[in-house]
Design an enzyme around this catalytic site. Structure first.
Site, PDB file in Angstrom:
ATOM      1  N   HIS A  81      -2.155  -5.561   1.203  1.00  0.00           N
ATOM      2  CA  HIS A  81      -3.431  -6.239   0.988  1.00  0.00           C
ATOM      3  C   HIS A  81      -3.136  -7.718   0.756  1.00  0.00           C
ATOM      4  O   HIS A  81      -2.102  -8.060   0.182  1.00  0.00           O
ATOM      5  CB  HIS A  81      -4.106  -5.659  -0.259  1.00  0.00           C
ATOM      6  CG  HIS A  81      -5.296  -6.460  -0.719  1.00  0.00           C
ATOM      7  ND1 HIS A  81      -6.543  -6.303  -0.162  1.00  0.00           N
ATOM      8  CD2 HIS A  81      -5.403  -7.450  -1.644  1.00  0.00           C
ATOM      9  CE1 HIS A  81      -7.373  -7.164  -0.743  1.00  0.00           C
ATOM     10  NE2 HIS A  81      -6.715  -7.869  -1.641  1.00  0.00           N
TER      11      HIS A  81
ATOM     12  N   ASN B 149      -2.223  -0.329   6.491  1.00  0.00           N
ATOM     13  CA  ASN B 149      -1.739  -1.565   7.117  1.00  0.00           C
ATOM     14  C   ASN B 149      -0.776  -2.361   6.219  1.00  0.00           C
ATOM     15  O   ASN B 149      -0.777  -3.578   6.209  1.00  0.00           O
ATOM     16  CB  ASN B 149      -2.914  -2.418   7.617  1.00  0.00           C
ATOM     17  CG  ASN B 149      -3.879  -2.789   6.525  1.00  0.00           C
ATOM     18  OD1 ASN B 149      -3.701  -2.395   5.378  1.00  0.00           O
ATOM     19  ND2 ASN B 149      -4.894  -3.561   6.863  1.00  0.00           N
TER      20      ASN B 149
ATOM     21  N   LYS C 214       0.824  -1.216   0.000  1.00  0.00           N
ATOM     22  CA  LYS C 214       0.000   0.000   0.000  1.00  0.00           C
ATOM     23  C   LYS C 214       0.862   1.272   0.000  1.00  0.00           C
ATOM     24  O   LYS C 214       2.046   1.226   0.381  1.00  0.00           O
ATOM     25  CB  LYS C 214      -0.948  -0.050   1.197  1.00  0.00           C
ATOM     26  CG  LYS C 214      -1.899  -1.246   1.133  1.00  0.00           C
ATOM     27  CD  LYS C 214      -2.961  -1.203   2.218  1.00  0.00           C
ATOM     28  CE  LYS C 214      -3.880  -2.413   2.109  1.00  0.00           C
ATOM     29  NZ  LYS C 214      -5.012  -2.347   3.065  1.00  0.00           N
TER      30      LYS C 214
ATOM     31  N   GLU D 142      -9.253 -10.423  -8.126  1.00  0.00           N
ATOM     32  CA  GLU D 142      -8.294  -9.330  -7.909  1.00  0.00           C
ATOM     33  C   GLU D 142      -7.098  -9.438  -8.856  1.00  0.00           C
ATOM     34  O   GLU D 142      -6.612  -8.430  -9.370  1.00  0.00           O
ATOM     35  CB  GLU D 142      -7.852  -9.336  -6.448  1.00  0.00           C
ATOM     36  CG  GLU D 142      -8.999  -8.977  -5.507  1.00  0.00           C
ATOM     37  CD  GLU D 142      -8.715  -9.223  -4.037  1.00  0.00           C
ATOM     38  OE1 GLU D 142      -9.611  -8.940  -3.214  1.00  0.00           O
ATOM     39  OE2 GLU D 142      -7.607  -9.685  -3.683  1.00  0.00           O
TER      40      GLU D 142
ATOM     41  N   TYR E  96     -12.279  -1.859  -4.352  1.00  0.00           N
ATOM     42  CA  TYR E  96     -12.822  -2.020  -2.996  1.00  0.00           C
ATOM     43  C   TYR E  96     -14.357  -1.930  -2.954  1.00  0.00           C
ATOM     44  O   TYR E  96     -14.921  -1.675  -1.886  1.00  0.00           O
ATOM     45  CB  TYR E  96     -12.209  -0.988  -2.044  1.00  0.00           C
ATOM     46  CG  TYR E  96     -10.810  -1.361  -1.588  1.00  0.00           C
ATOM     47  CD1 TYR E  96     -10.595  -2.404  -0.687  1.00  0.00           C
ATOM     48  CD2 TYR E  96      -9.689  -0.671  -2.053  1.00  0.00           C
ATOM     49  CE1 TYR E  96      -9.321  -2.761  -0.269  1.00  0.00           C
ATOM     50  CE2 TYR E  96      -8.400  -1.019  -1.633  1.00  0.00           C
ATOM     51  CZ  TYR E  96      -8.230  -2.066  -0.740  1.00  0.00           C
ATOM     52  OH  TYR E  96      -6.964  -2.409  -0.324  1.00  0.00           O
TER      53      TYR E  96
END
Ligand code: GDP
Length: 139
Positions: free
Chosen positions: A117, A114, A11, A128, A51
């Site tokens: 993913h 975080n 990320k 994905e 998302y």
């Protein structure tokens, strides 16, 4: 039967903080083979599409702003039992609850940023992966 691929992104904040190399090293040490990889920045619209399953959640707007705020590394990873094993390697969604030695424990800033993913099912791993990569981009 468990599938053998999962999809991951490093990320924006983890990229900004210089953790790409360390995270990829953990992935490879964890026994995952890189089947596909690219470095790119998502538009807000692309982040919203990726998302979309979270669109009813209160953090959807903030999350998609964040995920389109800078470049990411996207990759397809291969290993037996990939989805479950990768979720173990990255740790809990909230880094405060992630086990010692996990990628999120080591490199995440907070629950949103975080670090990485990881797909949550074999079905989503396929969806994905197809979102980011064509057949010609997989090895
Ligand atoms: P994951 O499967 O562990 O990534 O967790 P989820 O599917 O529940 O959430 C997707 C992503 O949304 C997470 O990886 C976080 O980046 C973000 N997220 C989850 N919970 C929260 C929250 O309470 N607040 C914010 N701002 N972001 C969250």
């Amino acid at each position: 039967m468990a599938g053998n691929i999962t999809f991951t992104m490093i990320k924006p904040k983890a990229v900004e903080n210089g953790h790409i190399g360390n995270i990829l090293a953990k992935v490879i040490e964890g026994g995952f083979k890189i089947k596909a990889m690219k470095y790119l920045r998502l538009t807000k619209e692309q982040a919203m599409e990726f998302y979309a399953v979270h669109k009813e959640r209160p953090f959807y707007d903030e999350l998609t702003d964040f995920m389109s705020s800078g470049p990411i590394v996207a990759a397809i990873l291969e290993k037996e039992n990939a989805v479950e094993d990768y979720r173990k390697l990255i740790g809990a969604t909230n880094p405060a609850e992630a086990a010692e030695g996990t990628i999120r424990k080591l490199y995440a800033t907070d629950i949103q940023a975080n670090a990485v993913h990881g797909s949550d099912s074999d079905e989503n791993a396929q969806i994905e992966s197809n979102f980011f990569f064509s057949k010609l981009e997989r090895f």
